[in-house]
Design an enzyme around this catalytic site. Structure first.
Site, PDB file in Angstrom:
ATOM      1  N   GLU A 161      61.837  32.712 136.090  1.00 60.05           N
ATOM      2  CA  GLU A 161      60.499  32.105 135.979  1.00 60.05           C
ATOM      3  C   GLU A 161      60.422  30.638 136.390  1.00 60.05           C
ATOM      4  O   GLU A 161      59.802  29.830 135.708  1.00 60.05           O
ATOM      5  CB  GLU A 161      59.979  32.261 134.537  1.00 60.05           C
ATOM      6  CG  GLU A 161      59.906  33.709 134.103  1.00 60.05           C
ATOM      7  CD  GLU A 161      59.269  33.902 132.717  1.00 60.05           C
ATOM      8  OE1 GLU A 161      58.968  32.893 132.049  1.00 60.05           O
ATOM      9  OE2 GLU A 161      59.074  35.068 132.335  1.00 60.05           O
ATOM     10  N   ASN A 203      64.448  36.075 139.102  1.00 59.61           N
ATOM     11  CA  ASN A 203      63.559  36.974 138.361  1.00 59.61           C
ATOM     12  C   ASN A 203      62.263  36.244 137.978  1.00 59.61           C
ATOM     13  O   ASN A 203      62.315  35.092 137.540  1.00 59.61           O
ATOM     14  CB  ASN A 203      64.299  37.409 137.082  1.00 59.61           C
ATOM     15  CG  ASN A 203      63.626  38.539 136.331  1.00 59.61           C
ATOM     16  OD1 ASN A 203      63.300  39.570 136.904  1.00 59.61           O
ATOM     17  ND2 ASN A 203      63.411  38.342 135.031  1.00 59.61           N
ATOM     18  N   HIS A 239      55.092  42.925 134.101  1.00 60.21           N
ATOM     19  CA  HIS A 239      54.336  43.083 132.861  1.00 60.21           C
ATOM     20  C   HIS A 239      52.880  43.278 133.279  1.00 60.21           C
ATOM     21  O   HIS A 239      52.209  42.328 133.673  1.00 60.21           O
ATOM     22  CB  HIS A 239      54.485  41.835 131.978  1.00 60.21           C
ATOM     23  CG  HIS A 239      55.903  41.596 131.550  1.00 60.21           C
ATOM     24  ND1 HIS A 239      56.574  42.454 130.720  1.00 60.21           N
ATOM     25  CD2 HIS A 239      56.779  40.603 131.847  1.00 60.21           C
ATOM     26  CE1 HIS A 239      57.808  42.003 130.506  1.00 60.21           C
ATOM     27  NE2 HIS A 239      57.961  40.883 131.189  1.00 60.21           N
ATOM     28  N   GLU A 266      61.384  44.282 134.031  1.00 59.72           N
ATOM     29  CA  GLU A 266      60.869  44.194 132.657  1.00 59.72           C
ATOM     30  C   GLU A 266      59.576  44.991 132.521  1.00 59.72           C
ATOM     31  O   GLU A 266      58.631  44.571 131.842  1.00 59.72           O
ATOM     32  CB  GLU A 266      60.611  42.722 132.270  1.00 59.72           C
ATOM     33  CG  GLU A 266      61.825  41.837 132.412  1.00 59.72           C
ATOM     34  CD  GLU A 266      61.594  40.402 131.964  1.00 59.72           C
ATOM     35  OE1 GLU A 266      60.583  40.113 131.298  1.00 59.72           O
ATOM     36  OE2 GLU A 266      62.444  39.546 132.303  1.00 59.72           O
ATOM     37  N   ASP A 268      56.442  46.924 131.701  1.00 58.62           N
ATOM     38  CA  ASP A 268      55.625  47.479 130.614  1.00 58.62           C
ATOM     39  C   ASP A 268      54.176  47.415 131.072  1.00 58.62           C
ATOM     40  O   ASP A 268      53.792  46.505 131.800  1.00 58.62           O
ATOM     41  CB  ASP A 268      55.854  46.790 129.251  1.00 58.62           C
ATOM     42  CG  ASP A 268      55.776  45.276 129.270  1.00 58.62           C
ATOM     43  OD1 ASP A 268      55.225  44.691 130.225  1.00 58.62           O
ATOM     44  OD2 ASP A 268      56.255  44.657 128.302  1.00 58.62           O
TER      45      ASP A 268
HETATM   46  C1  XIL Z   1      60.718  38.154 125.489  1.00 51.49           C
HETATM   47  C2  XIL Z   1      61.313  39.009 124.390  1.00 51.49           C
HETATM   48  O1  XIL Z   1      60.918  40.339 124.629  1.00 51.49           O
HETATM   49  C3  XIL Z   1      60.828  38.549 123.045  1.00 51.49           C
HETATM   50  O2  XIL Z   1      61.516  39.232 122.017  1.00 51.49           O
HETATM   51  C4  XIL Z   1      61.059  37.050 122.892  1.00 51.49           C
HETATM   52  O3  XIL Z   1      60.482  36.608 121.693  1.00 51.49           O
HETATM   53  C5  XIL Z   1      60.466  36.294 124.053  1.00 51.49           C
HETATM   54  O4  XIL Z   1      60.993  36.789 125.264  1.00 51.49           O
HETATM   55  N1  XIL Z   1      59.868  37.357 130.435  1.00 51.49           N
HETATM   56  C6  XIL Z   1      61.221  37.439 130.248  1.00 51.49           C
HETATM   57  C7  XIL Z   1      61.774  37.973 128.973  1.00 51.49           C
HETATM   58  O5  XIL Z   1      61.989  37.153 131.184  1.00 51.49           O
HETATM   59  O6  XIL Z   1      62.965  37.356 128.605  1.00 51.49           O
HETATM   60  C8  XIL Z   1      60.780  37.849 127.863  1.00 51.49           C
HETATM   61  O7  XIL Z   1      61.307  38.511 126.714  1.00 51.49           O
HETATM   62  C9  XIL Z   1      59.444  38.424 128.263  1.00 51.49           C
HETATM   63  C10 XIL Z   1      58.880  37.684 129.440  1.00 51.49           C
END
Ligand code: XIL
Length: 446
Positions: A161, A203, A239, A266, A268
């Site tokens: 990020e 990422n 996401h 990641e 969802d």
């Molecule tokens: C999130 C986790 O799922 C949570 O448990 C934590 O509190 C915060 O981080 N982008 C990412 C992940 O790269 O590491 C994040 O994970 C979600 C967003």
């Protein structure tokens, strides 16, 4: 998966017979040989299907059953982040990360490392640092953590990020960024030196279509490839809500065309169109050879960080949702395999000798070759590999010194990878235009 002519020709006969016998509605089910778990279905095309895992949930039997049955790649949800692994400067704690890694390995899964550097979840001591002392601390962090997990990680999210949202296409402001714009490449080089076997990924999120942010990242990756900064993959967090952008696949493809692997890291998806959107995302990955796998960010809706949005594939009680079936079907439907890999090995592995093997990622008009140099029964102090480019031209190379760019091209070790212990190995790589077929590398100890 292909329907054979035999199964095609049997379908009407069976259908007629069944309908006649039962007078029933014909239910067309998946082919008998379709895989029944996400991991096995993905593996049919050489891909993986993973999930984020929280160490604290590993005592939950329902959770562990689904994890062990369905997934063959694991990402630690929080346990390998900076605040978890180096809570005090120079004091490392790998308990949670190791627990997740050992559970995964015990189940035959591989592990994605997440994440070496990120402006969030920095430990307090690092948050209050800046400038050259922070730069030194952050690179040390990369080196230490990647060294601890050396040889055990499939791919590391080296930097997470680092780009800004919105239209600038530039970097996000952070104390990491303020140490100098080269912090990302410094992190990638440190990670490569610490664990030459791990694929190194950048990422990010909101990079799911072609937009100024993803284009900024695209330009960085292109520049890294051109200058030989070691980067192997780009992670798309994905996401999402309701839909993937319509140019989701095209965006993945343009990154793949740079010669990096792409991974959905990641996933969802919230909203009422969930199953369709999951299918679209899976199909997009399946359509691209260089898309090597998909990871969902948790198992059951109750495990999700997006509390109340129910964005995952299993209900809170562990039942499969329609989105699960959509993904499974898309994985079973197949697609081109990922990255075409051909391996050739050559030369004398005896005392003082070495072997070279190449893994080739070839696309229409270009290629990336990763070459592994393995020492024979005595240690190497230096090595030279010669490879043949009959119909291709090398445009850049990394982790080696190169002479020539077509025909017989010679690569020798750089300072840090000349010493290879007996039986050990190191990797270097190069990319080029045209064809990388027939490289036939040979290795000589120097
Ligand atoms: C999130 C986790 O799922 C949570 O448990 C934590 O509190 C915060 O981080 N982008 C990412 C992940 O790269 O590491 C994040 O994970 C979600 C967003």
């Amino acid at each position: 998966m292909k329907l054979t002519s035999r199964s095609v020709s049997l379908v009407p006969i069976m259908a007629t017979a069944l309908a006649a016998a039962l007078g029933a509605v014909l239910v067309v089910s998946a082919p008998a040989n379709a895989a029944t778990t996400l991991g096995a279905a993905a593996a049919q095309s050489g891909r993986y299907f993973g999930t984020a895992v929280a160490a604290g949930r590993l005592s939950d039997q329902t959770y562990v059953n689904i994890l062990n049955t369905e997934f063959n790649m694991v990402t630690a949800e929080n346990e390998m982040k900076w605040d978890a692994t180096e809570p005090n400067r120079g004091q490392f704690n790998y308990s949670g990360g190791d627990r997740i890694l050992n559970q995964a390995v015990g189940n035959g899964s591989r592990v994605r490392g997440h994440a070496l550097l990120w402006h969030q979840q920095e430990p307090g001591w690092a948050r209050s640092m800046e400038g050259s002392s922070l730069r030194q601390a952050m690179i040390n962090h990369v080196t230490q953590v990647a060294t601890h997990y050396r040889g055990k990680i499939y791919a590391w999210d080296v930097v997470n990020e680092a780009f800004a949202d919105g239209g600038s296409g530039g970097r996000r402001d952070s104390n990491l960024q303020r140490t100098g714009n080269d912090w990302i490449e410094a992190a990638f080089r440190a990670a490569r030196a610490a664990d030459p076997a791990a694929k190194l990924c950048y990422n990010d999120y909101n990079t799911d279509g072609i937009n100024p942010k993803s284009t900024g990242i695209y330009n960085m990756v292109r520049d890294f490839k051109a200058r030989g900064v070691p980067i192997d993959c780009v992670g798309f967090q994905s996401h999402l809500t309701n839909n993937a952008p319509s140019d989701y696949r095209a965006n993945l493809q343009r990154f793949a065309d740079l010669g990096v692997e792409v991974q959905i890291t990641e996933l969802d998806i919230a909203g009422s169109n969930q199953a369709n959107a999951y299918r679209d995302v899976t199909n997009a990955c399946m359509a691209i050879r260089a898309c090597t796998g998909i990871t969902v960010w948790g198992i059951r809706d109750t495990d999700s960080w997006r509390t109340g949005e129910n964005p995952l594939l299993f209900t809170g009680s562990g039942a499969k949702k329609p989105a699960y079936n959509a993904v499974l079907d898309a994985l079973n439907a197949g697609g081109p395999g990922p990255t075409t890999t051909t391996t050739t090995t050559s030369n004398n592995p005896g005392p003082g000798g070495c072997t070279a093997s190449v893994s080739l990622n070839q696309w229409n008009d270009g290629f990336v070759a990763s070459v592994k140099v393995t020492a024979g029964s005595s240690a190497l102090r230096g090595w030279r590999v010669t490879a043949t480019l009959s119909n291709g031209t090398v445009t850049s190379s990394w982790s080696s010194n190169r002479s020539g760019n077509s025909g017989a091209v010679t690569f020798t070790n750089v300072d840090y990878n000349g010493s290879v212990p007996a039986g050990g190995s190191t990797e270097f790589g190069f990319q080029g235009t045209g064809s990388g077929a027939g490289l036939n590398p040979s290795c000589t100890a120097t």
